[in-house]
Design a protein around this motif. Sequence first.
Motif, PDB file in Angstrom:
ATOM      1  N   ASN A  93       4.075  -7.142 -10.864  1.00  0.00           N
ATOM      2  CA  ASN A  93       3.746  -8.269 -11.758  1.00  0.00           C
ATOM      3  C   ASN A  93       2.304  -8.738 -11.565  1.00  0.00           C
ATOM      4  O   ASN A  93       1.658  -9.186 -12.508  1.00  0.00           O
ATOM      5  N   LEU A  94       1.806  -8.661 -10.323  1.00  0.00           N
ATOM      6  CA  LEU A  94       0.423  -9.065 -10.066  1.00  0.00           C
ATOM      7  C   LEU A  94      -0.588  -8.135 -10.735  1.00  0.00           C
ATOM      8  O   LEU A  94      -1.698  -8.551 -11.056  1.00  0.00           O
ATOM      9  N   LYS A  95      -0.187  -6.884 -10.939  1.00  0.00           N
ATOM     10  CA  LYS A  95      -1.102  -5.905 -11.517  1.00  0.00           C
ATOM     11  C   LYS A  95      -1.070  -5.937 -13.045  1.00  0.00           C
ATOM     12  O   LYS A  95      -1.921  -5.317 -13.683  1.00  0.00           O
ATOM     13  N   ARG A  96      -0.081  -6.613 -13.606  1.00  0.00           N
ATOM     14  CA  ARG A  96       0.043  -6.643 -15.074  1.00  0.00           C
ATOM     15  C   ARG A  96      -1.023  -7.541 -15.695  1.00  0.00           C
ATOM     16  O   ARG A  96      -1.468  -8.501 -15.117  1.00  0.00           O
TER      17      ARG A  96
ATOM     18  N   LYS B  54       8.132  -5.043  -4.263  1.00  0.00           N
ATOM     19  CA  LYS B  54       7.704  -4.084  -5.290  1.00  0.00           C
ATOM     20  C   LYS B  54       7.514  -4.780  -6.635  1.00  0.00           C
ATOM     21  O   LYS B  54       6.496  -4.567  -7.319  1.00  0.00           O
ATOM     22  N   LEU B  55       8.479  -5.623  -7.014  1.00  0.00           N
ATOM     23  CA  LEU B  55       8.380  -6.324  -8.292  1.00  0.00           C
ATOM     24  C   LEU B  55       7.228  -7.304  -8.300  1.00  0.00           C
ATOM     25  O   LEU B  55       6.521  -7.448  -9.307  1.00  0.00           O
ATOM     26  N   ARG B  56       7.012  -7.990  -7.195  1.00  0.00           N
ATOM     27  CA  ARG B  56       5.897  -8.949  -7.108  1.00  0.00           C
ATOM     28  C   ARG B  56       4.570  -8.229  -7.247  1.00  0.00           C
ATOM     29  O   ARG B  56       3.667  -8.673  -7.954  1.00  0.00           O
TER      30      ARG B  56
ATOM     31  N   GLU C  54       0.833  -1.208   0.000  1.00  0.00           N
ATOM     32  CA  GLU C  54       0.000   0.000   0.000  1.00  0.00           C
ATOM     33  C   GLU C  54       0.862   1.250   0.000  1.00  0.00           C
ATOM     34  O   GLU C  54       0.604   2.211  -0.753  1.00  0.00           O
ATOM     35  N   VAL C  55       1.904   1.264   0.818  1.00  0.00           N
ATOM     36  CA  VAL C  55       2.791   2.426   0.882  1.00  0.00           C
ATOM     37  C   VAL C  55       3.521   2.615  -0.446  1.00  0.00           C
ATOM     38  O   VAL C  55       3.635   3.733  -0.966  1.00  0.00           O
ATOM     39  N   LEU C  56       4.014   1.521  -1.036  1.00  0.00           N
ATOM     40  CA  LEU C  56       4.741   1.620  -2.296  1.00  0.00           C
ATOM     41  C   LEU C  56       3.847   2.132  -3.424  1.00  0.00           C
ATOM     42  O   LEU C  56       4.307   2.827  -4.326  1.00  0.00           O
TER      43      LEU C  56
ATOM     44  N   LYS D 239      16.887  -3.734   1.463  1.00  0.00           N
ATOM     45  CA  LYS D 239      16.617  -3.160   0.142  1.00  0.00           C
ATOM     46  C   LYS D 239      16.240  -4.247  -0.860  1.00  0.00           C
ATOM     47  O   LYS D 239      15.366  -4.058  -1.701  1.00  0.00           O
ATOM     48  N   ARG D 240      16.898  -5.401  -0.742  1.00  0.00           N
ATOM     49  CA  ARG D 240      16.593  -6.514  -1.649  1.00  0.00           C
ATOM     50  C   ARG D 240      15.163  -7.010  -1.433  1.00  0.00           C
ATOM     51  O   ARG D 240      14.409  -7.230  -2.391  1.00  0.00           O
ATOM     52  N   LYS D 241      14.780  -7.186  -0.176  1.00  0.00           N
ATOM     53  CA  LYS D 241      13.429  -7.680   0.119  1.00  0.00           C
ATOM     54  C   LYS D 241      12.369  -6.666  -0.299  1.00  0.00           C
ATOM     55  O   LYS D 241      11.296  -7.030  -0.809  1.00  0.00           O
ATOM     56  N   LEU D 242      12.648  -5.379  -0.086  1.00  0.00           N
ATOM     57  CA  LEU D 242      11.704  -4.339  -0.491  1.00  0.00           C
ATOM     58  C   LEU D 242      11.523  -4.355  -2.005  1.00  0.00           C
ATOM     59  O   LEU D 242      10.391  -4.242  -2.506  1.00  0.00           O
ATOM     60  N   THR D 243      12.602  -4.532  -2.733  1.00  0.00           N
ATOM     61  CA  THR D 243      12.524  -4.596  -4.197  1.00  0.00           C
ATOM     62  C   THR D 243      11.736  -5.821  -4.650  1.00  0.00           C
ATOM     63  O   THR D 243      10.943  -5.750  -5.608  1.00  0.00           O
TER      64      THR D 243
END
Length: 270
Positions: free
Chosen positions: A267-270, A262-264, A233-235, A255-259
Motif C-alpha cells: 500500500n505504501l508503494k501505491r 506485506k500488505l502495508r 526487503e526480503v519480501l 503468517k498473519r503478521k507477515l501478511t
Amino acid sequence: MHPLKLKKPLAFFDLETTGTNVVTDRIVEICIAKAMPNGQLNTKTWRINPTVPIPLETSLIHGIYDDDIKDAPTFKEVARPIHQFLEGADLAGFNIIRFDVPMIVEEFLRVNMEFNMQNRKMVDAQKIFHLMEPRTLSAAYRFYCGKELIGAHSAEVDTLATFEVLCAQIARYEGVLLNDDKGKEFQPVKNDVQALHDLTATKMVDLAGRMIFNEKGEEIFNFGKHKDRLVTEVLEKEPAFYDWMMKGDFPLDTKRKLTEIKLRSFNLKR
C-alpha cells in the motif's frame, strides 16, 4: 491483597500442554490468576480435552493423562469464558512470551476467535529472573520467596508461584541500577506494568519471535538464511519466501503478521 501497582488487571497464567510445538500441540490445562487494581487476586482453572493423545513423556512431567481429561470440554467449548476472563487484562507469567502466549493465541485462532494483543502489555518474570538471577522457576521461587515449590508443573501451582515471584522481584530490584552495553546506568525493574513490558516483551513482531524489531524499530527476520534482514526487503527481492512461509509449518499468528507487513508495504508503494 497484592503489592502490584496496577491501572488495569494483570492476568498471570500458565498452560500445561501435549508438547511444545505451538502449531501441532494443544492445551490440556490453563490457570489464570487475575490481579486486580484494587488488590484482589481472582483465580480460575480449566482442564481441557486436547482432542489428541497426550504423549506419556509429557504426562510424566505435568501429571495429566488421557483418562484425566477424556470427559473435559474441548478448547472450543471453553474458549469464550477464558476469553471473557482475560478481557481488558495485561498478561504475565513465566516464559509466556516464547510459549504460553503464542500457544493460547494459536488455540483461539483455531476456533476463529480473535485474541487481540495490540493493546495488551506482557510481563515475563522469567526474563527478569534470567537478567538478574539466571535459574529455573523452582529455583526462582526458592530464591525470591524462601519456599520450596511443591507440585511444580501443575498449572495452578506454577501460576501462583509466578505471581509471588514477580511481586518479590519488584520488591527486591526496584531501584537497583545496571549498566547497559554502552556503560550507561539504567533501572530495569519498576513497579509499573509498562516498564516491565518494555523490559521483557517489546522486541517481538510475532508471538513466536520469528520476526523482531531492530534498534530502529524496523521488522527483521529472526531465523534462517534471512536472519537480521529487513522483512520488507526480503519480501520485495524474494517474493517466493512469503509463499514458502505461508505454506510452511509456522503459527497462524506469524503468517498473519507477515501478511500485514506485506500488505502495508504494498500500500505504501501505491
